[in-house]
Write a protein that holds these residues in place. Structure first.
Motif, PDB file in Angstrom:
ATOM      1  N   GLY A 155      74.583 -64.030  90.148  1.00 34.70           N
ATOM      2  CA  GLY A 155      74.603 -65.365  90.252  1.00 34.70           C
ATOM      3  C   GLY A 155      74.707 -66.004  91.599  1.00 34.70           C
ATOM      4  O   GLY A 155      75.440 -65.521  92.438  1.00 34.70           O
ATOM      5  N   TYR A 156      73.966 -67.013  91.979  1.00 35.56           N
ATOM      6  CA  TYR A 156      74.131 -67.699  93.283  1.00 35.56           C
ATOM      7  C   TYR A 156      74.023 -69.221  93.035  1.00 35.56           C
ATOM      8  O   TYR A 156      73.091 -69.643  92.409  1.00 35.56           O
ATOM      9  N   SER A 157      74.831 -70.010  93.651  1.00 32.17           N
ATOM     10  CA  SER A 157      74.754 -71.572  93.778  1.00 32.17           C
ATOM     11  C   SER A 157      75.175 -71.910  95.030  1.00 32.17           C
ATOM     12  O   SER A 157      76.025 -71.635  95.698  1.00 32.17           O
ATOM     13  N   PRO A 158      74.529 -72.766  95.783  1.00 32.96           N
ATOM     14  CA  PRO A 158      74.469 -73.391  97.331  1.00 32.96           C
ATOM     15  C   PRO A 158      75.547 -74.080  97.008  1.00 32.96           C
ATOM     16  O   PRO A 158      76.384 -74.538  97.939  1.00 32.96           O
ATOM     17  N   GLY A 159      75.795 -74.996  95.970  1.00 31.61           N
ATOM     18  CA  GLY A 159      76.787 -76.157  95.535  1.00 31.61           C
ATOM     19  C   GLY A 159      76.369 -77.341  96.427  1.00 31.61           C
ATOM     20  O   GLY A 159      74.979 -77.703  96.944  1.00 31.61           O
ATOM     21  N   PRO A 160      77.192 -78.240  97.118  1.00 30.53           N
ATOM     22  CA  PRO A 160      78.729 -77.983  96.852  1.00 30.53           C
ATOM     23  C   PRO A 160      79.216 -78.791  95.534  1.00 30.53           C
ATOM     24  O   PRO A 160      78.335 -79.498  94.805  1.00 30.53           O
ATOM     25  N   PHE A 161      80.285 -78.038  94.935  1.00 37.13           N
ATOM     26  CA  PHE A 161      81.001 -78.440  93.812  1.00 37.13           C
ATOM     27  C   PHE A 161      82.386 -79.229  94.082  1.00 37.13           C
ATOM     28  O   PHE A 161      83.224 -78.445  94.886  1.00 37.13           O
ATOM     29  N   ASN A 162      82.415 -80.257  93.748  1.00 39.49           N
ATOM     30  CA  ASN A 162      83.680 -81.108  94.280  1.00 39.49           C
ATOM     31  C   ASN A 162      84.595 -81.071  93.045  1.00 39.49           C
ATOM     32  O   ASN A 162      84.372 -81.172  91.979  1.00 39.49           O
TER      33      ASN A 162
END
Length: 266
Positions: free
Chosen positions: A131-138
């Motif tokens: 899995g991959y996610s660039p984000g950002p997650f706050n």
């Protein structure tokens, strides 16, 4: 010489010819008389290749559409070029998982089709989930742990799982998580990331590993990573969590460039 005698001689010549062919070496292509002593069949060419039979396989554990059942000793070592991108992964009667790798070359080992291009990592692990996610997650500081599920990009057994991996077969697995953490504002504290495994037999979640940044200060970027090699059992669940800054005041965090992988030792 009568016709009967001639026929007998002709049949004898044919049989002798067949016997010669059965024990002879065969060379195809360039330099047909120059063949390596250990070759039964040799192909030599500077501008031509060997094209495998084009077969649409349905599953890595189904011998069809190749003729036969696949359990005969003569089936072992069968090579084909699979033309179907929809080939499914499976678990064979020997309890081994056979990951699919889409279109490409496969050979039959007596239980399943083994891909010659299956994605492999270091240490003999074959990639079964990523899995991959660039984000950002706050995240806000002092919150309890939250799931950090990257967008699924590769899964040979449990497609569209929303980031939670279900173990398909007993075995040793390599689990890894990497991401960047940006601390926005002032403050200091600890930031944790965990790989959480829920046992199928007990249903109890357990954080197997956590990285702690120690004392962190405002307006800095940190790189976190977890790697775990562990024996898992069919039906166990694997997910990833983070806990934003514990003990911080006046600070927020953002997580980006999330990369998560799970490999099965083959």
């Amino acid at each position: 010489m009568n016709s009967t005698y001639k026929n007998i001689l002709a049949i004898a010549a044919i049989l002798i010819g067949f016997q010669s062919i059965s024990v002879a070496q065969v060379k195809i292509g360039d330099n047909p008389t120059n063949i390596a002593p250990g070759s039964a069949l040799e192909i030599e060419s500077t501008d031509k290749g060997l094209r495998m039979p084009q077969v649409a396989l349905t599953s890595t554990t189904t011998f069809a559409p190749i003729t036969g059942v696949g359990t005969d000793a003569s089936s072992i070592g069968m090579h084909v070029f699979n033309t179907s991108s929809a080939i499914a992964s499976g678990i064979a009667s020997n309890g081994k998982a056979y990951p699919a790798a889409g279109i490409g070359e496969y050979y039959w080992d007596g239980f399943g089709w083994v891909s010659s291009s299956v994605q492999s990592g270091s240490g003999g692990f074959s990639l079964v989930w990523a899995g991959y996610s660039p984000g950002p997650f706050n995240y806000v500081n002092n919150l309890p742990g939250s799931d950090l599920n990257a967008t699924e990009t590769f899964d040979t057994f449990n497609a569209n799982t929303g980031g939670v991996f279900t173990v398909p077969v007993d075995g040793y697995y390599n689990i890894a998580q990497n991401f960047m953490v940006d601390l926005v504002g002032s403050g200091a504290g600890n930031f944790n990331s965990s790989i959480v495994i829920t046992s199928f037999s007990t249903g109890v979640p357990e954080s197997r590993i956590a990285n702690n940044t120690g004392s962190v200060n405002g307006n800095r970027t940190y790189s976190l990573g977890n790697t775990l090699t562990v024996k898992l059992f069919t039906g166990d669940l694997v997910k990833f969590t983070v806990q934003p800054c514990n003990g911080c005041s006046g600070s927020n965090y953002r997580v980006r460039l999330v990369s998560q992988t799970i490999g099965l030792f083959q």
